[in-house]
Structure formats: structure tokens, C-alpha cells
Design an enzyme around this catalytic site. Structure first.
Site, PDB file in Angstrom:
ATOM      1  N   ARG A   1      -8.003  17.425   4.459  1.00 48.91           N
ATOM      2  CA  ARG A   1      -8.457  17.716   2.702  1.00 48.91           C
ATOM      3  C   ARG A   1      -9.842  18.639   2.700  1.00 48.91           C
ATOM      4  NH1 ARG A   1      -8.388  12.205   0.841  1.00 48.91           N
ATOM      5  NH2 ARG A   1      -6.286  11.259   1.439  1.00 48.91           N
TER       6      ARG A   1
ATOM      7  N   MET B   1      -6.675  13.710  14.547  1.00 47.34           N
ATOM      8  CA  MET B   1      -7.370  14.136  15.658  1.00 47.34           C
ATOM      9  C   MET B   1      -7.351  14.053  16.965  1.00 47.34           C
ATOM     10  SD  MET B   1     -10.963  14.505  16.096  1.00 47.34           S
ATOM     11  CE  MET B   1     -11.487  14.160  14.458  1.00 47.34           C
TER      12      MET B   1
ATOM     13  N   LYS C   1       3.130   0.688   3.010  1.00 45.67           N
ATOM     14  CA  LYS C   1       2.625  -0.111   4.424  1.00 45.67           C
ATOM     15  C   LYS C   1       2.667  -1.681   3.270  1.00 45.67           C
ATOM     16  CE  LYS C   1       0.042   3.237   7.154  1.00 45.67           C
ATOM     17  NZ  LYS C   1      -1.643   3.807   6.939  1.00 45.67           N
TER      18      LYS C   1
ATOM     19  N   ARG D   1      -2.920  -1.774  -3.628  1.00 45.19           N
ATOM     20  CA  ARG D   1      -3.253  -0.465  -3.673  1.00 45.19           C
ATOM     21  C   ARG D   1      -3.550  -0.078  -4.677  1.00 45.19           C
ATOM     22  NH1 ARG D   1      -5.165   2.571   1.724  1.00 45.19           N
ATOM     23  NH2 ARG D   1      -7.323   3.620   0.632  1.00 45.19           N
TER      24      ARG D   1
ATOM     25  N   GLY E   1     -10.654   8.368   9.234  1.00 46.69           N
ATOM     26  CA  GLY E   1      -8.809   8.345   9.228  1.00 46.69           C
ATOM     27  C   GLY E   1      -8.675   9.588   9.065  1.00 46.69           C
TER      28      GLY E   1
ATOM     29  N   GLU F   1      -7.805  -3.503   5.306  1.00 44.97           N
ATOM     30  CA  GLU F   1      -7.493  -3.230   3.719  1.00 44.97           C
ATOM     31  C   GLU F   1      -6.419  -4.515   3.096  1.00 44.97           C
ATOM     32  OE1 GLU F   1      -6.978   0.509   4.513  1.00 44.97           O
ATOM     33  OE2 GLU F   1      -8.257   0.794   2.956  1.00 44.97           O
TER      34      GLU F   1
ATOM     35  N   GLY G   1      -7.784  10.348   5.404  1.00 46.85           N
ATOM     36  CA  GLY G   1      -9.300  10.126   4.229  1.00 46.85           C
ATOM     37  C   GLY G   1     -10.348   9.895   5.172  1.00 46.85           C
TER      38      GLY G   1
ATOM     39  N   HIS H   1     -12.282   4.356  -0.653  1.00 49.84           N
ATOM     40  CA  HIS H   1     -11.594   3.165   0.522  1.00 49.84           C
ATOM     41  C   HIS H   1     -12.676   2.123   0.403  1.00 49.84           C
ATOM     42  CE1 HIS H   1     -10.949   7.226   3.190  1.00 49.84           C
ATOM     43  NE2 HIS H   1     -10.545   6.622   2.927  1.00 49.84           N
TER      44      HIS H   1
ATOM     45  N   ASN I   1       0.907  -1.751   0.183  1.00 52.84           N
ATOM     46  CA  ASN I   1       0.302  -0.099   0.221  1.00 52.84           C
ATOM     47  C   ASN I   1       1.209   1.356  -0.324  1.00 52.84           C
ATOM     48  OD1 ASN I   1      -1.739   2.065   1.154  1.00 52.84           O
ATOM     49  ND2 ASN I   1      -2.381   0.935   2.265  1.00 52.84           N
TER      50      ASN I   1
HETATM   51  P1  ADP Z   1      -5.128   6.587   7.750  1.00 54.95           P
HETATM   52  O1  ADP Z   1      -6.623   7.442   6.219  1.00 54.95           O
HETATM   53  O2  ADP Z   1      -3.582   8.030   7.483  1.00 54.95           O
HETATM   54  O3  ADP Z   1      -5.302   5.090   7.398  1.00 54.95           O
HETATM   55  P2  ADP Z   1      -5.727   6.065   9.721  1.00 54.95           P
HETATM   56  O4  ADP Z   1      -6.832   4.889   9.511  1.00 54.95           O
HETATM   57  O5  ADP Z   1      -4.853   5.466  10.866  1.00 54.95           O
HETATM   58  O6  ADP Z   1      -5.514   6.964   8.363  1.00 54.95           O
HETATM   59  O7  ADP Z   1      -6.059   7.283  10.722  1.00 54.95           O
HETATM   60  C1  ADP Z   1      -5.408   8.398  11.570  1.00 54.95           C
HETATM   61  C2  ADP Z   1      -6.190   9.213  12.701  1.00 54.95           C
HETATM   62  O8  ADP Z   1      -7.136   8.219  13.583  1.00 54.95           O
HETATM   63  C3  ADP Z   1      -5.209  10.555  12.979  1.00 54.95           C
HETATM   64  O9  ADP Z   1      -6.412  11.487  12.505  1.00 54.95           O
HETATM   65  C4  ADP Z   1      -5.253  10.383  14.534  1.00 54.95           C
HETATM   66  O10 ADP Z   1      -5.462  11.059  15.112  1.00 54.95           O
HETATM   67  C5  ADP Z   1      -6.795   9.440  14.532  1.00 54.95           C
HETATM   68  N1  ADP Z   1      -6.556   8.605  16.031  1.00 54.95           N
HETATM   69  C6  ADP Z   1      -5.586   7.353  15.747  1.00 54.95           C
HETATM   70  N2  ADP Z   1      -6.015   7.221  17.188  1.00 54.95           N
HETATM   71  C7  ADP Z   1      -6.800   7.874  18.176  1.00 54.95           C
HETATM   72  C8  ADP Z   1      -7.271   7.881  19.139  1.00 54.95           C
HETATM   73  N3  ADP Z   1      -7.145   7.564  20.132  1.00 54.95           N
HETATM   74  N4  ADP Z   1      -8.044   8.866  19.717  1.00 54.95           N
HETATM   75  C9  ADP Z   1      -8.627   9.830  19.032  1.00 54.95           C
HETATM   76  N5  ADP Z   1      -8.049   9.496  17.860  1.00 54.95           N
HETATM   77  C10 ADP Z   1      -7.481   8.712  17.121  1.00 54.95           C
END
Ligand code: ADP
Length: 390
Positions: free
Chosen positions: A238, A281, A17, A90, A207, A374, A209, A178, A10
């Protein structure tokens, strides 16, 4: 372990990844990891996780080919004596033609290159990684798995914009993304919740995204992402849905060109732009800054709006599923999304929600937290394309 291994890749702009599976009736995870900081200005690192342990190595690589040869440098640790017989990639965009996992060869790669303008942040890196993997694993079957494919069952009204028809015919459509994540969640539902698999389900993949998908009878009937991965929900950097008049205003009255607008919409907006602090987040949740609060409020507001719209399109709702880094881990976002939704049949158990457990709903609608996978979707697609091993 099986003698035949499947590698999934990916690729992002500065990371890859990967996961290694043993081929079998159902692929079995053997190892995973990532190459991060894949750029000339940073120290690149290879991280490998296997058997509960982690190995992190500084490597000398600044492109996808270099990263894959570093992964090959760990062949003994990653693959043992077994052979990589299939590689799953991916690929974000399959356009209108690629609706299922596809063997990658010179012709398919060339066709997928033409879609690069539709996913400029992802598609070029995905395909650079494909070409590097063909060199690194010359005997392996290379399979592309598309983030758009799951949504090709969209009805016309969710597939089009209200533009003159020629644009639709030329491929200016709402593709949705997605798809690997939605594919995994629906396959999990079919496996573990057969009573719900034929129902009306909204999946929120939240996430960096973020998007949502309306699923009926296990098929996508609507998604928040559109022609590109910019539309719909606000994301880490975004903007999500925006009035196109804003872009005209920026061009006609603020002298901004396409590159500046692209940078604004893809990299400077979303949670990062609204908060002025960060795209992350978890960090926003810990901040006392009122702009962090407002950024989360906007994120939640848009999810709730889409949830209402999708429930209307589905003719009701049987299950709401949270996945992705935020969906799986942020009790606060889930609580705020579900707050005051009892009119729709949604209430949640606060204690269960705080624990990120699988079932958090207490009313008619099942509300669930299901970690996405995924990589497994890709491994299954490769597994299906390879001759069976016994
Ligand atoms: P990507 O789209 O890059 O795969 P991820 O699915 O890994 O992203 O999601 C990343 C997001 O998840 C970030 O905004 C991160 O802060 C948030 N996140 C991960 N763990 C927590 C948590 N315990 N509480 C709140 N947000 C979280």
C-alpha cells in the site's frame, strides 16, 4: 485446563489466524495456528501449534466456513474435551458507533456490513468469518473487537479532513487502525512501566500493514492511518500518504477507473511498487538492488517524519516503541529510524538493537521493542463478556 475455552479468529482474504485460550482471570494460551492458502486455486493448509509442536495438514476448504469446519475437525487436538464458550473476532472497521467490543448478532452484523466499502480488503472477510463461526460454534458468545476503537479518543483535529462539514457528519473521518495492537502495547506499558504509562509515547506498528500512533495518558491522540488503512506510512503493497491530486491526474488524464486505482494503491504500491521486487522487508534487506535500498530509505524517511510530527503534537516524547514483524525484527530499520535523533533524546545501543532486546535506548527517551499480541486483546475482551469460571 479450564473446561471453557475462548477461540480468537483473525480472518484475511485467504487466511484465518486463530488462537485458543483457557478462560480464567487472565486467558491462558493453549494452542494457536492458521489456515493458509484459502482459495480454490491453491492447496489449503491447516497449521496447529500446541505445546511447542507443530502439526500441518492439507485440507479441502476454499472459504471461511470450510476452514472453520477443518479447525473443528481437529477439535480433540485443539480443544480436548473442553467447550468453546466464546469466540473473539478481529473486525477492522467499527465506524463511529462501535467503540468497544460488541456482541455479534443479526443487527450488529448488518450494521458492520454497511462499513465494507471503508475497508474493502478486510471487512468482508472478517464478517464472512463471523457468520461461519456462528454456524460452527452455535452455543458460543461471539464478540467483535475493532481495530478502529482504540482511536475513538482522537481529538477533532486528528479526526477530520479539511472538507465541507457534511462529509465529517457522514462519517468521512480519520478512523485509524491497528487498534488491537496499540491496545496491547499500552496495556503492557501500564502493567510493566507504570512510570511511562501516563507519558508521551509513540508506537510504531511496522508489519505488512504499518502505522504509528501517538499516545498520551494511555489514549490515542493521533494516528497515521486515516479514513482507510491506505494512509500514512508506506506498507508492503500500500502506498501510504499520497497527494490526492495524483489520483485526479490518473483519472482525468490516464483514463484509469476506480478499480484500477484501487488495485494500484492497495496491491501494487508501497515497498513492492518502489522496489519493483517484493513487499517483504526481510528479502529487501538481503537484496543488493539499489531499488531495494531506496524502498527501505523511503519507509524509514516516512517513519522519521511522522515521529517528528507526533513528538510535536505530544509536546515532547518519553518513549518510542517498535512492534509488528518489521518493528520487532529489523535491527536495520530501527537503527536507521533512530539515527541522528539525538536532538529528540533518542540514541540506541547498537548491540542491544542487533539482539532485538526490549530496551535499546541509551538517552532520555526510552526506546523499546515489544512484540504485539492482538489475539490476547481479543481473548481478554471475550473473557470479560463471559460469566466467570472458577
Ligand atoms: P502483517 O501485517 O501481515 O501481520 P507482520 O507483522 O507479520 O505482517 O510483518 C511482516 C513483515 O515483517 C514482512 O515485511 C517481513 O519481511 C518482516 N520481517 C519479519 N522478520 C524480519 C526480520 N528478521 N528482518 C526484517 N524484516 C522482517
Amino acid at each position: 485446563m479450564s473446561d471453557a475455552l475462548i477461540l480468537t479468529l483473525n480472518a484475511g482474504s485467504s487466511s484465518i489466524k486463530f488462537a485458543v485460550y483457557a478462560q480464567g482471570d487472565e486467558p491462558a494460551l493453549h494452542a494457536s495456528g492458521q489456515v493458509e492458502n484459502l482459495s480454490p486455486s491453491q492447496q489449503t493448509r491447516l497449521i496447529v501449534e500446541r505445546d511447542g509442536g507443530e502439526r500441518a495438514i492439507d485440507i479441502d476448504a476454499n472459504d471461511h466456513a470450510g476452514a472453520l469446519s477443518s479447525i473443528l475437525g481437529q477439535a480433540e487436538h485443539l480443544f480436548g474435551g473442553a467447550k468453546v464458550t466464546g469466540v473473539g473476532h478481529r473486525v477492522v472497521h467499527g465506524g463511529t458507533d462501535f467503540v468497544a467490543p460488541t456482541v455479534l448478532d443479526t443487527d450488529t452484523i448488518a450494521a458492520l456490513r454497511t462499513l465494507e466499502p471503508l475497508a474493502p480488503l478486510h471487512q468482508p472477510h472478517n464478517l464472512d468469518c463471523v457468520e461461519a463461526a456462528i454456524t460452527a460454534f452455535p452455543g458460543a458468545t461471539q464478540i467483535a473487537c475493532f481495530d478502529t476503537a482504540f482511536h475513538r479518543t482522537h481529538p477533532f483535529v486528528n479526526d477530520t479532513f479539511a472538507l465541507p462539514r457534511k462529509w465529517f457528519d457522514e462519517g468521512v473521518r480519520r478512523y485509524g487502525f491497528h487498534g488491537l495492537s496499540y491496545d496491547f502495547i499500552t496495556s503492557e506499558m501500564a502493567r510493566t512501566e507504570p512510570g511511562l504509562a501516563g507519558g508521551r509515547v509513540v508506537i510504531a506498528h511496522l508489519g505488512n500493514g504499518a502505522s504509528m500512533c501517538a499516545v498520551k495518558d494511555g489514549r490515542s491522540v493521533g494516528s497515521t492511518m486515516g479514513f482507510t488503512a491506505l494512509d500514512g506510512l508506506p506498507m508492503g503493497t500500500r502506498c501510504g500518504q499520497i497527494d490526492p491530486g495524483v489520483l485526479l491526474y490518473m483519472m482525468q488524464h490516464k483514463g484509469m477507473d476506480a478499480n484500477q486505482i484501487a488495485d494500484l494503491l492497495y496491491r501494487q504500491s508501497g515497498l513492492k511498487g518502489l522496489s519493483g521486487l517484493t513487499h517483504d522487508m526481510r528479502t529487501l534487506e538481503q537484496s543488493d538492488d539499489p531499488r531495494a535500498r531506496e524502498a527501505i530509505d523511503y519507509f524509514v524517511f516516512r517513519i522519521r517524519r511522522e515521529l517528528g510530527g507526533m513528538s510535536a503534537v505530544l509536546g515532547g516524547l518519553d518513549a518510542l516503541i517498535f512492534t509488528g514483524g518489521i518493528g520487532e525484527n529489523s535491527a536495520r530499520v530501527r537503527r536507521e529510524v533512530c539515527s541522528g535523533m539525538d536532538w529528540l533524546g533518542i540514541t540506541i545501543d547498537e548491540a542491544a538493537n542487533a539482539e532485538n532486546v526490549r530496551d535499546i535506548g541509551t538517552d532520555r527517551v526510552r526506546v523499546m521493542v515489544i512484540p504485539t499480541n492482538e489475539e490476547l486483546v481479543m481473548a481478554r475482551a471475550v473473557n470479560a463478556a463471559l460469566p466467570a469460571v472458577h
